[in-house]
Design a protein around this motif. Sequence first.
Motif, PDB file in Angstrom:
ATOM      1  N   TRP A 114       0.867  -1.169   0.000  1.00 19.51           N
ATOM      2  CA  TRP A 114       0.000   0.000   0.000  1.00 19.51           C
ATOM      3  C   TRP A 114       0.910   1.228   0.000  1.00 19.51           C
ATOM      4  CZ3 TRP A 114      -1.132  -4.504   2.542  1.00 19.51           C
ATOM      5  CH2 TRP A 114      -2.382  -5.095   2.251  1.00 19.51           C
ATOM      6  N   CYS A 115       0.829   2.018  -1.055  1.00 20.50           N
ATOM      7  CA  CYS A 115       1.812   3.072  -1.323  1.00 20.50           C
ATOM      8  C   CYS A 115       1.160   4.443  -1.141  1.00 20.50           C
ATOM      9  CB  CYS A 115       2.344   2.948  -2.746  1.00 20.50           C
ATOM     10  SG  CYS A 115       3.049   1.324  -3.127  1.00 20.50           S
ATOM     11  N   HIS A 116       1.740   5.262  -0.270  1.00 19.24           N
ATOM     12  CA  HIS A 116       1.155   6.551   0.096  1.00 19.24           C
ATOM     13  C   HIS A 116       2.055   7.709  -0.324  1.00 19.24           C
ATOM     14  CE1 HIS A 116      -0.392   3.478   2.878  1.00 19.24           C
ATOM     15  NE2 HIS A 116      -1.512   4.178   2.856  1.00 19.24           N
ATOM     16  N   GLY A 117       1.422   8.864  -0.514  1.00 23.57           N
ATOM     17  CA  GLY A 117       2.165  10.085  -0.714  1.00 23.57           C
ATOM     18  C   GLY A 117       2.613  10.675   0.607  1.00 23.57           C
ATOM     19  N   PRO A 118       3.373  11.776   0.581  1.00 27.38           N
ATOM     20  CA  PRO A 118       3.863  12.380   1.833  1.00 27.38           C
ATOM     21  C   PRO A 118       2.751  12.817   2.779  1.00 27.38           C
ATOM     22  CG  PRO A 118       5.003  13.285  -0.080  1.00 27.38           C
ATOM     23  CD  PRO A 118       3.875  12.465  -0.613  1.00 27.38           C
ATOM     24  N   ASP A 119       1.553  13.128   2.238  1.00 28.06           N
ATOM     25  CA  ASP A 119       0.442  13.545   3.089  1.00 28.06           C
ATOM     26  C   ASP A 119      -0.359  12.377   3.641  1.00 28.06           C
ATOM     27  OD1 ASP A 119      -0.720  12.655   0.779  1.00 28.06           O
ATOM     28  OD2 ASP A 119      -1.950  14.445   0.417  1.00 28.06           O
ATOM     29  N   GLY A 120       0.074  11.148   3.329  1.00 27.11           N
ATOM     30  CA  GLY A 120      -0.596   9.966   3.858  1.00 27.11           C
ATOM     31  C   GLY A 120      -1.710   9.429   2.998  1.00 27.11           C
ATOM     32  N   CYS A 138       4.350  -8.129 -11.172  1.00 24.16           N
ATOM     33  CA  CYS A 138       3.697  -7.124 -10.342  1.00 24.16           C
ATOM     34  C   CYS A 138       2.582  -6.431 -11.113  1.00 24.16           C
ATOM     35  CB  CYS A 138       4.701  -6.082  -9.868  1.00 24.16           C
ATOM     36  SG  CYS A 138       5.967  -6.750  -8.771  1.00 24.16           S
ATOM     37  N   TYR A 139       1.495  -6.172 -10.414  1.00 23.58           N
ATOM     38  CA  TYR A 139       0.366  -5.438 -10.965  1.00 23.58           C
ATOM     39  C   TYR A 139       0.227  -4.106 -10.223  1.00 23.58           C
ATOM     40  CZ  TYR A 139      -1.110  -9.876 -13.068  1.00 23.58           C
ATOM     41  OH  TYR A 139      -1.170 -11.045 -13.798  1.00 23.58           O
ATOM     42  N   LEU A 140       0.126  -3.027 -10.979  1.00 24.01           N
ATOM     43  CA  LEU A 140      -0.116  -1.709 -10.406  1.00 24.01           C
ATOM     44  C   LEU A 140      -1.620  -1.472 -10.380  1.00 24.01           C
ATOM     45  CD1 LEU A 140       1.020   1.033  -9.420  1.00 24.01           C
ATOM     46  CD2 LEU A 140       0.929   1.783 -11.807  1.00 24.01           C
ATOM     47  N   LEU A 141      -2.161  -1.179  -9.210  1.00 19.71           N
ATOM     48  CA  LEU A 141      -3.605  -1.058  -9.022  1.00 19.71           C
ATOM     49  C   LEU A 141      -3.961   0.336  -8.513  1.00 19.71           C
ATOM     50  CD1 LEU A 141      -4.073  -4.439  -7.125  1.00 19.71           C
ATOM     51  CD2 LEU A 141      -4.356  -4.053  -9.575  1.00 19.71           C
ATOM     52  N   ARG A 142      -5.122   0.801  -8.947  1.00 19.72           N
ATOM     53  CA  ARG A 142      -5.681   2.079  -8.477  1.00 19.72           C
ATOM     54  C   ARG A 142      -7.033   1.782  -7.839  1.00 19.72           C
ATOM     55  NH1 ARG A 142      -1.724   6.170  -9.268  1.00 19.72           N
ATOM     56  NH2 ARG A 142      -0.753   5.886 -11.318  1.00 19.72           N
ATOM     57  N   PRO A 143      -7.041   1.352  -6.599  1.00 18.69           N
ATOM     58  CA  PRO A 143      -8.303   0.906  -5.994  1.00 18.69           C
ATOM     59  C   PRO A 143      -9.258   2.053  -5.715  1.00 18.69           C
ATOM     60  CG  PRO A 143      -6.517   0.844  -4.401  1.00 18.69           C
ATOM     61  CD  PRO A 143      -5.893   1.169  -5.709  1.00 18.69           C
ATOM     62  N   GLU A 150      -9.529  -3.486 -10.732  1.00 23.81           N
ATOM     63  CA  GLU A 150      -9.498  -4.527 -11.758  1.00 23.81           C
ATOM     64  C   GLU A 150      -8.256  -4.355 -12.622  1.00 23.81           C
ATOM     65  OE1 GLU A 150     -12.961  -5.167 -14.062  1.00 23.81           O
ATOM     66  OE2 GLU A 150     -14.337  -5.017 -12.360  1.00 23.81           O
ATOM     67  N   VAL A 151      -7.717  -5.466 -13.075  1.00 21.88           N
ATOM     68  CA  VAL A 151      -6.532  -5.444 -13.928  1.00 21.88           C
ATOM     69  C   VAL A 151      -6.540  -6.692 -14.800  1.00 21.88           C
ATOM     70  CG1 VAL A 151      -5.071  -6.631 -12.219  1.00 21.88           C
ATOM     71  CG2 VAL A 151      -4.027  -5.103 -13.897  1.00 21.88           C
ATOM     72  N   GLY A 152      -6.040  -6.578 -16.019  1.00 21.56           N
ATOM     73  CA  GLY A 152      -5.951  -7.728 -16.888  1.00 21.56           C
ATOM     74  C   GLY A 152      -4.914  -8.723 -16.398  1.00 21.56           C
ATOM     75  N   LYS A 153      -5.223 -10.004 -16.511  1.00 19.63           N
ATOM     76  CA  LYS A 153      -4.269 -11.042 -16.128  1.00 19.63           C
ATOM     77  C   LYS A 153      -3.132 -11.096 -17.150  1.00 19.63           C
ATOM     78  CE  LYS A 153      -3.770 -15.977 -15.115  1.00 19.63           C
ATOM     79  NZ  LYS A 153      -4.411 -17.301 -15.033  1.00 19.63           N
TER      80      LYS A 153
END
Length: 261
Positions: A114-120, A138-143, A150-153
Motif C-alpha cells: 500500500w503506497c502513500h504520498g507524503p500527506d498519507g 507485479c500489478y499496479l492497481l488504483r483501488p 481490476e486489472v488484466g491477467k
Amino acid sequence: MVTAPALIPVPVRTPALYRCVIAHVRTAPLRYALRHRTYMWLVDPDRLPELPYVLRPLARFESRDHFFGEHASIRAGLDAFLAGHGVRLDGGRVVMLTHARVFGYVFNPLTVYWCHGPDGTLRCVVAEVHNTYGERHCYLLRPDASGTAEVGKEFYVSPFFPVDGRYRMRLPAPGDRLDLTVHLEREGGRPFTATVRGARHEARTGTLLRLALHRPWSTLAVSAAIRLHGIRLYLRGLPVRPRPDHRNQPRPDHENRENPA
C-alpha cells in the motif's frame, strides 16, 4: 519484543503479525476448494523489524525476494517498479504484507504494497505475484474507496488456467482484521477466487514463537500444499495449459514449480 525504529504515528501500525487462513475456490471446469493456515507479516520496508539475534532465522526480509531481485533494498525495488509506470511517492510511506524467510526459505504467492504520498493519502497498491515456477510479476492497481481494483491477467500462475481474463482484487489496508479477495474473471464467469483472512497480533517475541511452533517452515508448507492439490487436480483429469515465456521479471533461484491457484 520484536521492535522497529521509531515511527511517526500513522493509521496502520507496523510491524504486526497476522494469523491467516488462505482459501482457494475453483468453480470451473470442475469444482475444487482448498484451505491452509499460515501467518504473514505487515511491515514498513523502510523500517523492517529488528529481531533478537536468536529469532532472526524465523523472519528475514531480503530484497532478492521481491521485484527484480537486484536492488539494494525492497523499497528501492518498489520505487524502480513504480518509476517504470510513471508513479512517484515523493518519500511517502509504504506498508507491505508478505511472508518472511523462515530458516532461509520463502515462497510468497502474494505480496501487497500500500503506497502513500507524503500527506498519507493512498496513491496506488502493488500486488506482487509469484508462481511456483520461480517467476514473479507485479500489478499496479488504483483501488476505489472500497479497496477494489481490476486489472488484466498478464502472468501464468496456475497450470490449469491460460493467461487471459481479468482479476478483480479487493485489497483494503489491514487493520485489526485482514480481508483480501482476488477473483479471476473469464468469459462466461468467475472460475476462481482466492481469499486471505486473518486477525492482527502485535509482533512480540512470544507471538512469533507460538506462530512458528504451530506453523514451522510456514511458506514451505504452503508451497508443498499447492503441489499436492495440483497433483489431485491433474489426477481428476484437469488439462495442463502450456506455460508461456515470462521475461519481464527475472526468476529467483530459490523457488520451484506448479501452482494450482
